[in-house]
Design a protein around this motif. Sequence first.
Motif, PDB file in Angstrom:
ATOM      1  N   LEU A 154       0.824  -1.212   0.000  1.00 26.36           N
ATOM      2  CA  LEU A 154       0.000   0.000   0.000  1.00 26.36           C
ATOM      3  C   LEU A 154       0.857   1.261   0.000  1.00 26.36           C
ATOM      4  CD1 LEU A 154      -2.886  -0.986   2.423  1.00 26.36           C
ATOM      5  CD2 LEU A 154      -3.134  -0.286   0.040  1.00 26.36           C
ATOM      6  N   ALA A 155       1.945   1.256   0.766  1.00 26.78           N
ATOM      7  CA  ALA A 155       2.829   2.426   0.809  1.00 26.78           C
ATOM      8  C   ALA A 155       3.465   2.666  -0.555  1.00 26.78           C
ATOM      9  CB  ALA A 155       3.901   2.243   1.880  1.00 26.78           C
ATOM     10  N   ARG A 156       3.925   1.605  -1.186  1.00 23.84           N
ATOM     11  CA  ARG A 156       4.516   1.731  -2.529  1.00 23.84           C
ATOM     12  C   ARG A 156       3.482   2.243  -3.520  1.00 23.84           C
ATOM     13  NH1 ARG A 156       8.771  -0.371  -5.664  1.00 23.84           N
ATOM     14  NH2 ARG A 156       8.144  -0.831  -7.788  1.00 23.84           N
ATOM     15  N   TRP A 157       2.288   1.664  -3.509  1.00 24.64           N
ATOM     16  CA  TRP A 157       1.225   2.081  -4.414  1.00 24.64           C
ATOM     17  C   TRP A 157       0.877   3.556  -4.192  1.00 24.64           C
ATOM     18  CZ3 TRP A 157      -3.671   3.886  -3.200  1.00 24.64           C
ATOM     19  CH2 TRP A 157      -4.509   4.122  -4.291  1.00 24.64           C
ATOM     20  N   PHE A 158       0.828   3.967  -2.933  1.00 21.81           N
ATOM     21  CA  PHE A 158       0.483   5.354  -2.633  1.00 21.81           C
ATOM     22  C   PHE A 158       1.485   6.326  -3.240  1.00 21.81           C
ATOM     23  CE2 PHE A 158       0.871   9.160  -0.010  1.00 21.81           C
ATOM     24  CZ  PHE A 158      -0.392   9.684  -0.204  1.00 21.81           C
ATOM     25  N   VAL A 159       2.773   6.025  -3.117  1.00 15.94           N
ATOM     26  CA  VAL A 159       3.794   6.912  -3.687  1.00 15.94           C
ATOM     27  C   VAL A 159       3.646   6.963  -5.203  1.00 15.94           C
ATOM     28  CG1 VAL A 159       6.268   7.246  -4.056  1.00 15.94           C
ATOM     29  CG2 VAL A 159       5.419   6.645  -1.795  1.00 15.94           C
ATOM     30  N   VAL A 160       3.464   5.807  -5.835  1.00 18.59           N
ATOM     31  CA  VAL A 160       3.303   5.772  -7.291  1.00 18.59           C
ATOM     32  C   VAL A 160       2.033   6.519  -7.702  1.00 18.59           C
ATOM     33  CG1 VAL A 160       2.916   4.255  -9.273  1.00 18.59           C
ATOM     34  CG2 VAL A 160       4.650   3.664  -7.579  1.00 18.59           C
ATOM     35  N   ALA A 161       0.934   6.277  -6.998  1.00 20.03           N
ATOM     36  CA  ALA A 161      -0.342   6.918  -7.354  1.00 20.03           C
ATOM     37  C   ALA A 161      -0.328   8.419  -7.103  1.00 20.03           C
ATOM     38  CB  ALA A 161      -1.484   6.267  -6.565  1.00 20.03           C
ATOM     39  N   SER A 162       0.457   8.861  -6.138  1.00 21.50           N
ATOM     40  CA  SER A 162       0.467  10.287  -5.815  1.00 21.50           C
ATOM     41  C   SER A 162       1.543  11.063  -6.572  1.00 21.50           C
ATOM     42  CB  SER A 162       0.637  10.483  -4.308  1.00 21.50           C
ATOM     43  OG  SER A 162       1.889  10.004  -3.888  1.00 21.50           O
ATOM     44  N   THR A 163       2.275  10.376  -7.442  1.00 25.09           N
ATOM     45  CA  THR A 163       3.290  11.034  -8.264  1.00 25.09           C
ATOM     46  C   THR A 163       2.682  11.329  -9.632  1.00 25.09           C
ATOM     47  OG1 THR A 163       5.052   9.877  -7.106  1.00 25.09           O
ATOM     48  CG2 THR A 163       5.600  10.790  -9.259  1.00 25.09           C
ATOM     49  N   PRO A 164       2.787  12.551 -10.120  1.00 29.86           N
ATOM     50  CA  PRO A 164       2.244  12.863 -11.444  1.00 29.86           C
ATOM     51  C   PRO A 164       2.896  12.001 -12.529  1.00 29.86           C
ATOM     52  CG  PRO A 164       2.910  14.870 -10.304  1.00 29.86           C
ATOM     53  CD  PRO A 164       3.402  13.710  -9.488  1.00 29.86           C
ATOM     54  N   LEU A 165       2.192  11.813 -13.632  1.00 32.96           N
ATOM     55  CA  LEU A 165       2.764  11.051 -14.745  1.00 32.96           C
ATOM     56  C   LEU A 165       4.116  11.620 -15.162  1.00 32.96           C
ATOM     57  CD1 LEU A 165      -0.250  10.356 -17.127  1.00 32.96           C
ATOM     58  CD2 LEU A 165       1.100   8.688 -15.872  1.00 32.96           C
ATOM     59  N   ALA A 166       4.211  12.935 -15.193  1.00 36.48           N
ATOM     60  CA  ALA A 166       5.471  13.604 -15.527  1.00 36.48           C
ATOM     61  C   ALA A 166       5.536  14.885 -14.711  1.00 36.48           C
ATOM     62  CB  ALA A 166       5.539  13.912 -17.017  1.00 36.48           C
ATOM     63  N   ASP A 167       6.709  15.152 -14.164  1.00 40.29           N
ATOM     64  CA  ASP A 167       6.868  16.321 -13.309  1.00 40.29           C
ATOM     65  C   ASP A 167       8.312  16.808 -13.435  1.00 40.29           C
ATOM     66  OD1 ASP A 167       6.148  18.265 -11.487  1.00 40.29           O
ATOM     67  OD2 ASP A 167       6.143  16.936  -9.745  1.00 40.29           O
ATOM     68  N   ASN A 184      11.801  17.376  -4.357  1.00 39.14           N
ATOM     69  CA  ASN A 184      10.971  16.188  -4.580  1.00 39.14           C
ATOM     70  C   ASN A 184      11.749  14.969  -5.079  1.00 39.14           C
ATOM     71  OD1 ASN A 184      11.451  16.584  -7.306  1.00 39.14           O
ATOM     72  ND2 ASN A 184       9.372  17.177  -7.804  1.00 39.14           N
ATOM     73  N   GLN A 185      13.061  15.036  -5.150  1.00 37.09           N
ATOM     74  CA  GLN A 185      13.830  13.953  -5.764  1.00 37.09           C
ATOM     75  C   GLN A 185      13.781  12.636  -4.995  1.00 37.09           C
ATOM     76  OE1 GLN A 185      17.850  15.247  -6.269  1.00 37.09           O
ATOM     77  NE2 GLN A 185      18.181  15.593  -4.090  1.00 37.09           N
ATOM     78  N   GLU A 186      13.458  12.667  -3.716  1.00 37.17           N
ATOM     79  CA  GLU A 186      13.400  11.427  -2.927  1.00 37.17           C
ATOM     80  C   GLU A 186      12.331  10.474  -3.450  1.00 37.17           C
ATOM     81  OE1 GLU A 186      15.270   9.999  -0.434  1.00 37.17           O
ATOM     82  OE2 GLU A 186      16.630  11.589  -1.018  1.00 37.17           O
ATOM     83  N   ARG A 187      11.197  11.017  -3.895  1.00 38.54           N
ATOM     84  CA  ARG A 187      10.110  10.143  -4.367  1.00 38.54           C
ATOM     85  C   ARG A 187      10.513   9.358  -5.603  1.00 38.54           C
ATOM     86  NH1 ARG A 187       5.593  14.031  -7.153  1.00 38.54           N
ATOM     87  NH2 ARG A 187       6.740  15.758  -6.300  1.00 38.54           N
ATOM     88  N   TYR A 188      11.480   9.892  -6.358  1.00 35.17           N
ATOM     89  CA  TYR A 188      11.889   9.234  -7.596  1.00 35.17           C
ATOM     90  C   TYR A 188      12.852   8.074  -7.362  1.00 35.17           C
ATOM     91  CZ  TYR A 188       9.499  12.979  -9.954  1.00 35.17           C
ATOM     92  OH  TYR A 188       8.523  13.842 -10.386  1.00 35.17           O
ATOM     93  N   LYS A 189      13.147   7.778  -6.122  1.00 32.13           N
ATOM     94  CA  LYS A 189      14.044   6.660  -5.823  1.00 32.13           C
ATOM     95  C   LYS A 189      13.294   5.331  -5.719  1.00 32.13           C
ATOM     96  CE  LYS A 189      17.612   9.512  -3.857  1.00 32.13           C
ATOM     97  NZ  LYS A 189      18.389   9.897  -2.720  1.00 32.13           N
ATOM     98  N   LEU A 190      11.971   5.384  -5.687  1.00 34.97           N
ATOM     99  CA  LEU A 190      11.178   4.169  -5.563  1.00 34.97           C
ATOM    100  C   LEU A 190      11.169   3.354  -6.855  1.00 34.97           C
ATOM    101  CD1 LEU A 190       9.333   2.521  -3.733  1.00 34.97           C
ATOM    102  CD2 LEU A 190       7.417   3.858  -4.591  1.00 34.97           C
ATOM    103  N   LEU A 191      11.153   4.040  -7.983  1.00 31.19           N
ATOM    104  CA  LEU A 191      11.158   3.387  -9.294  1.00 31.19           C
ATOM    105  C   LEU A 191      12.251   4.016 -10.153  1.00 31.19           C
ATOM    106  CD1 LEU A 191       7.350   3.395 -10.259  1.00 31.19           C
ATOM    107  CD2 LEU A 191       8.672   1.448  -9.462  1.00 31.19           C
ATOM    108  N   PRO A 192      12.733   3.288 -11.158  1.00 30.74           N
ATOM    109  CA  PRO A 192      13.633   3.934 -12.114  1.00 30.74           C
ATOM    110  C   PRO A 192      12.897   5.117 -12.755  1.00 30.74           C
ATOM    111  CG  PRO A 192      13.570   1.558 -12.466  1.00 30.74           C
ATOM    112  CD  PRO A 192      12.505   1.877 -11.464  1.00 30.74           C
TER     113      PRO A 192
END
Length: 167
Positions: free
Chosen positions: A40-53, A59-67
């Motif tokens: 759920l935590a992983r999904w939340f970060v992905v769902a709350s990140t815009p398609l492109a930003d 905000n660079q920390e959020r981009y460490k979850l996925l390539p």
Amino acid sequence: LFGRAKPTDKLVDKVVAVRDFEKEERELVFDGAEATAEALARWFVVASTPLADMMTFQNQERYKLLPTLVVMTRLDPQYDPSGLRYVLNRLRAVAKDYRGRLFFATQDRVYSERYEDMQFPPEQKFAVAVLDGDKAYRSDVTTLKKEELAAFADAFLAGQVPRFIKS
């Protein structure tokens, strides 16, 4: 975040993210088979990140979850908002097909720690790479066409793009 979703003809309890991002779907529903705290935590970060930003220091920390597929170019949202909008719209056209597998972002190359490290030519208008933690994968993409960006994303996900190692 918790809400009611109507997938067919009946209401069921689901985890729903309601977002307010420009030009994107408003609601995303968690469809994981196993609703663990980590999933759920992983999904939340992905769902709350815009398609492109725009990737920034804030905000660079959020981009460490996925390539993250990053377009590095000269961007100043304050003085050239239309240039930023152009790049983001090009990325959104591709990103919708890769949600949950890749993030998409743009970054002002002046502030990018990786731009010079990856030895892109200084006269190049923009550079495309995938950043994955401390690893980087350089692209030879020459335009921001959807087909070229998608081909690079597919090649990266298939493991066909070699890791860039500074020489």
